[in-house]
Write an enzyme that holds these catalytic residues in place. Structure first.
Site, PDB file in Angstrom:
ATOM      1  N   HIS A 121       5.789   2.434   1.824  1.00 10.62           N
ATOM      2  CA  HIS A 121       6.045   2.990   0.620  1.00 10.62           C
ATOM      3  C   HIS A 121       5.116   4.416   0.441  1.00 10.62           C
ATOM      4  O   HIS A 121       4.253   4.489   0.917  1.00 10.62           O
ATOM      5  CB  HIS A 121       5.735   2.076  -0.634  1.00 10.62           C
ATOM      6  CG  HIS A 121       5.876   2.245  -2.043  1.00 10.62           C
ATOM      7  ND1 HIS A 121       5.228   3.316  -2.820  1.00 10.62           N
ATOM      8  CD2 HIS A 121       6.835   1.990  -2.818  1.00 10.62           C
ATOM      9  CE1 HIS A 121       5.715   3.560  -3.905  1.00 10.62           C
ATOM     10  NE2 HIS A 121       6.795   2.553  -4.134  1.00 10.62           N
ATOM     11  N   ASP A 198      -0.994  -3.370   2.266  1.00  6.40           N
ATOM     12  CA  ASP A 198      -0.322  -3.020   0.955  1.00  6.40           C
ATOM     13  C   ASP A 198       0.391  -4.341   0.667  1.00  6.40           C
ATOM     14  O   ASP A 198       1.209  -4.490   1.316  1.00  6.40           O
ATOM     15  CB  ASP A 198       0.408  -1.730   1.176  1.00  6.40           C
ATOM     16  CG  ASP A 198       1.468  -1.632  -0.045  1.00  6.40           C
ATOM     17  OD1 ASP A 198       1.303  -2.562  -0.957  1.00  6.40           O
ATOM     18  OD2 ASP A 198       2.179  -0.666  -0.184  1.00  6.40           O
ATOM     19  N   LYS A 224       4.136  -6.689 -10.820  1.00 11.20           N
ATOM     20  CA  LYS A 224       5.270  -7.243  -9.798  1.00 11.20           C
ATOM     21  C   LYS A 224       5.130  -8.734  -9.689  1.00 11.20           C
ATOM     22  O   LYS A 224       5.916  -9.438  -9.111  1.00 11.20           O
ATOM     23  CB  LYS A 224       5.054  -6.675  -8.628  1.00 11.20           C
ATOM     24  CG  LYS A 224       5.522  -5.302  -8.599  1.00 11.20           C
ATOM     25  CD  LYS A 224       5.704  -4.684  -7.208  1.00 11.20           C
ATOM     26  CE  LYS A 224       5.597  -3.209  -6.975  1.00 11.20           C
ATOM     27  NZ  LYS A 224       6.877  -2.594  -7.471  1.00 11.20           N
ATOM     28  N   CYS A 364      11.418   4.893  -3.035  1.00 13.53           N
ATOM     29  CA  CYS A 364      10.003   5.383  -2.523  1.00 13.53           C
ATOM     30  C   CYS A 364       9.765   5.332  -0.908  1.00 13.53           C
ATOM     31  O   CYS A 364       8.604   5.384  -0.693  1.00 13.53           O
ATOM     32  CB  CYS A 364       8.760   4.856  -3.149  1.00 13.53           C
ATOM     33  SG  CYS A 364       9.210   5.068  -4.828  1.00 13.53           S
TER      34      CYS A 364
HETATM   35  N1  7TS Z   1       3.626  -0.416  -2.146  1.00 13.77           N
HETATM   36  C1  7TS Z   1       4.654  -1.211  -2.083  1.00 13.77           C
HETATM   37  C2  7TS Z   1       4.952  -1.983  -0.855  1.00 13.77           C
HETATM   38  C3  7TS Z   1       5.757  -1.135  -3.080  1.00 13.77           C
HETATM   39  O1  7TS Z   1       6.876  -1.683  -3.225  1.00 13.77           O
HETATM   40  C4  7TS Z   1       5.230  -0.398  -4.567  1.00 13.77           C
HETATM   41  C5  7TS Z   1       6.083  -0.524  -5.562  1.00 13.77           C
HETATM   42  C6  7TS Z   1       4.189   0.217  -4.246  1.00 13.77           C
HETATM   43  C7  7TS Z   1       3.109   0.236  -3.437  1.00 13.77           C
HETATM   44  C8  7TS Z   1       3.544   1.020  -5.547  1.00 13.77           C
HETATM   45  O2  7TS Z   1       3.167  -0.028  -6.558  1.00 13.77           O
HETATM   46  P1  7TS Z   1       2.836   0.578  -8.081  1.00 13.77           P
HETATM   47  O3  7TS Z   1       2.619  -0.645  -8.801  1.00 13.77           O
HETATM   48  O4  7TS Z   1       1.391   1.383  -7.822  1.00 13.77           O
HETATM   49  O5  7TS Z   1       3.775   1.231  -8.540  1.00 13.77           O
HETATM   50  N2  7TS Z   1       7.514  -0.534  -5.386  1.00 13.77           N
HETATM   51  C9  7TS Z   1       8.474  -0.140  -6.171  1.00 13.77           C
HETATM   52  C10 7TS Z   1       9.816  -0.488  -5.786  1.00 13.77           C
HETATM   53  O6  7TS Z   1      10.174  -0.819  -4.628  1.00 13.77           O
HETATM   54  N3  7TS Z   1      10.560  -0.165  -6.892  1.00 13.77           N
HETATM   55  O7  7TS Z   1       9.931   0.330  -7.719  1.00 13.77           O
HETATM   56  C11 7TS Z   1       8.548   0.356  -7.415  1.00 13.77           C
END
Ligand code: 7TS
Length: 426
Positions: A121, A198, A224, A364
């Site tokens: 990501h 991650d 999540k 992303c």
């Molecule tokens: N790493 C992974 C594997 C993720 O899926 C996401 C968010 C992040 C980092 C970042 O997380 P945040 O809470 O800091 O935003 N992924 C997604 C997605 O797949 N669709 O929207 C957000």
């Protein structure tokens, strides 16, 4: 597990979208919240609201107790070394940036290497790009194979004596691959490098035990995993956190301040500058209780069954190209695909007309999309409250889109990935 009963715990699941019952298949972006979490949040504001770690008054003491109790729950949930090793941030992105700043700026030198993968990501890629540019460090990569798994030969080839950090996603948000983290841990350990995992897509969906993973840093987001937005977690061994510089400076993270200098608070407060999202953290505690009550083994088993069912059903659709491993043991509750030449946004719009929520685009993960030779995909991602009936509605809606758009044959680069014969651990 009684899924119908579980569904009743989530008020939003009974709403209608465009006149149809909501089918929420965008859980990788953010999950829905059970009533217990919504009530924990409103209860906090109605009965307890006060700033933490300040008060001699009752409300502040109660708020602090809820905040610190949630920290203990997080530690238990993933078997962290101690509650003091758990730092609350805003999200996974901030947790990873914390490591890049507080560890990276201090310990990365010119010529040092950071090993990443081609399926990260952007939040586990861009912070390292910024650090590498600043420090003259070198980024290396474990590439993704056409079947959506990592090429572990790259791991052996590209890890070496200059590798200081390996940063890898446990589960791909874009294509659902579950990566063999222990293999990464062995390589990191043999080189004296650190391992950052991650876990944004793993902790909410599969049992995660930090001791088994063998990582040095673990990052994930509450939103999540049924918790509120604005709460993230970073976990690291206390010895490591002691060695690191502070990330943000300000209130709470200090012990003593003079006009020209300051000393740092004890762990974990050294990394929690300013007023934290204490209401959110208190409600996150309720989310952890809820998931603990379901049992993460049960959550994973349900999602694996659902995704196996979805794969089988989607493969019947003419012109579909599914990305990522076809073996549900190697895949989380994510299915990412293209349907002929229909643009993912158009497909997402048709699905929305049927009350079905998915994500469409690059998720992303632009480098991964490039590697797969596509601009984006449509992604359905399940959670414990989804059902086979919902998967049936989803497949039916895709069929409707196929008829609507008249699907062309997939291009050669978009052929379905072959099932991988080899099974790898988490
Ligand atoms: N790493 C992974 C594997 C993720 O899926 C996401 C968010 C992040 C980092 C970042 O997380 P945040 O809470 O800091 O935003 N992924 C997604 C997605 O797949 N669709 O929207 C957000």
């Amino acid at each position: 597990m009684d899924i119908d009963k579980i569904r009743k715990d989530f008020p939003i699941l009974s709403r209608r979208v465009r006149g149809k019952p909501l089918v929420y298949l965008d859980n990788a972006a953010t999950s829905q919240k059970p009533r217990a979490v919504i009530e924990a949040l409103s209860n906090f504001y109605e009965n307890t609201n006060a700033n933490v770690h300040r008060g001699i008054h009752t409300l502040s003491e109660e708020a602090t107790a809820l905040y610190e109790e949630a920290r203990k729950k997080v530690a238990r949930f993933v078997h962290a070394p101690s509650p003091e090793s758990v730092i609350f941030t805003r999200n996974t992105t901030e947790s990873i940036n914390l490591v890049a700043h507080a560890w990276g700026r201090k310990f990365i030198n010119p010529g040092d290497e950071i090993l990443l993968t081609g399926m990260e990501h952007h939040s586990n890629l861009v912070p390292w790009q910024i650090l590498a540019q600043e420090k003259g460090a070198v980024l290396k990569f474990v590439e993704v194979r056409p079947d959506g798994t990592l090429n572990l030969e790259d791991l052996d080839r590209n890890a070496g004596p200059r590798t200081k950090l390996i940063a890898v996603t446990h589960v791909s948000n874009a294509i659902g691959t579950i990566n063999p983290i222990r293999r990464f841990a062995q390589v990191a350990k043999s080189l004296g490098a650190l391992l950052l995992v991650d876990a944004a897509q793993s902790v909410p969906h599969i049992p995660v035990d930090m001791r088994v993973l063998g990582c040095d840093f673990l990052a994930f987001s509450a939103h999540k995993m049924m918790g509120p937005t604005g709460v993230g977690v970073l976990i690291a061994h206390e010895e490591m956190l002691e060695k690191m510089s502070p990330f943000l400076g300000g209130g709470d993270m200090i012990r003593e301040v003079w006009l020209e200098k300051a000393t740092w608070n004890e762990l974990p407060y050294k990394f929690e500058a300013g007023t934290p999202n204490f209401a959110g953290v208190a409600a996150f505690g309720a989310a952890l209780d809820y998931l603990q009550g379901l049992g993460m083994d049960n959550v994973r088993a349900h999602e694996q069954e659902l995704i196996g069912y979805a794969l089988k059903s989607l493969l019947q659709i003419e012109g579909i190209t599914i990305y990522g491993p076809m073996d549900s043991a190697q895949r989380s509750g994510v299915v990412s695909f293209n349907l002929g030449t229909i643009h993912p946004h158009d497909l997402g719009t048709v699905l929305d007309e049927d009350g079905i929520a998915v994500r469409a685009g690059h998720h992303c993960c632009q480098p991964l999309m490039r590697r797969l030779g596509i601009n984006g995909t449509t992604r359905a991602s399940v959670y414990v409250y989804n059902t086979k009936e919902e998967i049936d509605k989803f497949a039916k809606s895709l069929d409707r889109a196929r008829t609507l758009f008249g699907v062309c044959a997939p291009s050669p680069t978009d052929r379905p990935a072959k099932p991988s014969a080899k099974k790898e651990g988490r």
